[in-house]
Design an enzyme around this catalytic site. Sequence first.
Site, PDB file in Angstrom:
ATOM      1  N   GLY A 156       0.661  -1.155  -0.138  1.00  0.00           N
ATOM      2  CA  GLY A 156      -0.056  -0.151  -0.063  1.00  0.00           C
ATOM      3  C   GLY A 156       0.863   1.239   0.108  1.00  0.00           C
ATOM      4  O   GLY A 156       0.312   2.291   0.333  1.00  0.00           O
ATOM      5  N   GLY A 157       2.266   1.148  -0.460  1.00  0.00           N
ATOM      6  CA  GLY A 157       3.026   2.359  -0.539  1.00  0.00           C
ATOM      7  C   GLY A 157       3.463   3.027   0.774  1.00  0.00           C
ATOM      8  O   GLY A 157       3.744   4.175   1.024  1.00  0.00           O
ATOM      9  N   SER A 244       4.990  -5.681  -2.534  1.00  0.00           N
ATOM     10  CA  SER A 244       4.933  -4.330  -2.861  1.00  0.00           C
ATOM     11  C   SER A 244       5.737  -3.408  -1.884  1.00  0.00           C
ATOM     12  O   SER A 244       6.813  -3.482  -1.314  1.00  0.00           O
ATOM     13  CB  SER A 244       3.586  -3.531  -3.076  1.00  0.00           C
ATOM     14  OG  SER A 244       3.501  -2.472  -3.505  1.00  0.00           O
TER      15      SER A 244
END
Length: 557
Positions: A156-157, A244
Amino acid sequence: MRAAVVLGLGLAVAACGGSSSFTPSSDGGVSGGDGGVGPEGGDAGGCATSVTPSAGVVLTDRGPVQGTMENGAWAYRGIPYAAPPVGALRWADTQPHACWGTTLAASAFGAMCLQVDSSNTSSVLGQEDCLTANVWTPPSATATSKLPVLVFIHGGGNVQGSSADTGKGSTPIYDGAALAAKENAVVVTFNYRLGPLGFLAHTAFGANPGNYGLRDQLFLLGWVQRNAAAFGGDPKHVLLFGQSAGAEDVCDVVASPLSKGLISAAIAESGGCSAKTATVAQSFAQTWAQKAGCGSASDVASCLRALSANAVALVQPEPASVAGAKQGDYEPSIDGTVIPSAPDGILRAGTQAHVPIVFGSNSDETSLELAEAYPQGITAQQYSTMVLAYAGGSQTLADQILAMYPAANYASPLEAYVQVTTDAKFTSTATYDACVAATGQSDAPVWRYFYAHHLDSGTAIEKALGAWHGQELAFVFIDLGAGGYSPSSGELALGDTIDTDWAAMAASGAPTSTPAWPKYDPASDPYVQLDDTVTTATGLRTTQVQFWNKVIGRSCP
């Protein structure tokens, strides 16, 4: 990006990313230390209780929790693993939670950490009191089982997402029940501070500011060390894996000297080793404080801590993006403590904890996000314009990128742009990270995977999108059937390979599937390609990887 785009699989776009302190033993466990946990690991004494452990009731070091039997496993959700980071603990080191004496019903996920809504950045979701963990165990697990433990960091960055993220039909993407039951393992997911609350590095907060989200992750790993056995796990066999931004955090945790004794293996899925310099991070924090109205206050820290949580989240909203060229402002930084220097430099020098580690990426990482952004596709002129923007306005670099990725070589200009952004951010980065890690730790193996599967039973659009960012998570967490998807026999076999290898990394420190995964060698660049048929090869997109390494200004070997 938090569950913003969902297709038939129920998958969502998730944005992005010398001597060892301990060494893996011959069986993949941790040796060379006493398994103790330093301050960042959350060294906290046990709490007294009169509750007796029983089926579904586990005594954690903070108090007893009651789980529920779901999908063939015990599920313990929403367990507080640290004190609420509110008030004086906002922008402070993670602290132990207070004891509780009566049994806590661990039946629901805890609140997501504070974040802006990916679909409406003027809206705020979640809350500050969010540091909770979720544990799944096989029904037969006991305090003497010594099962491997798999700890997952969500993506989610570092600005969005949670351990309770859902896909199509509100199915939790990271539900660990099936993985725990099938692989006879303990599975842990958790929340950590995000955005400005997790990564703002203002000097008013004290020495070595920032990385509060990483401190939460290290504290959670200490909590796992203290509580793994109570759930049936073995604290000497703990795999840390993430996707991610979660993969970026995995690498940063591995590079951190504070991870000593906390993990025995690691997997980074579609995210690279990176951290901003202290100068950049602190400069941004100064500007951020000015925007918040506290930059000129006599006590900046007190002024910022007096802001409402929502006000903090809305000072400078930043949704996550898979395809964007710019690294987010809320990211790990070199603080001298959690991250003492550039993570890739630490790996190359070999001063990190030497644990078996896997670096992976997917063949079409940015396809899903770009397909949503441009449902009608793009023209050749738009492609050139987008490449120029990606090149930061440098026409010289844009021309080089266009020469490397001419639109005529692809089915469409949009597909060409997918490959530009995928190679730049993910393919080249995973290969580079594998290279520097293998250079720095000859005594602990490194592997490189390339997930390239196109859905066998998906829609025409889904098949055309290829192996998008996060697609492999359905195989890892064994939820291919989410959203009504009907996996093929080949996909079921691929799923069995992936979840078995991830569990094997926790149990023995090495994948165990056939064909054998080749250990990474910078000279030949070997990798395993994950598809219906699993294969091995050497030289993954070498020309493109070398191109982007030169553009980025890095080299390996």
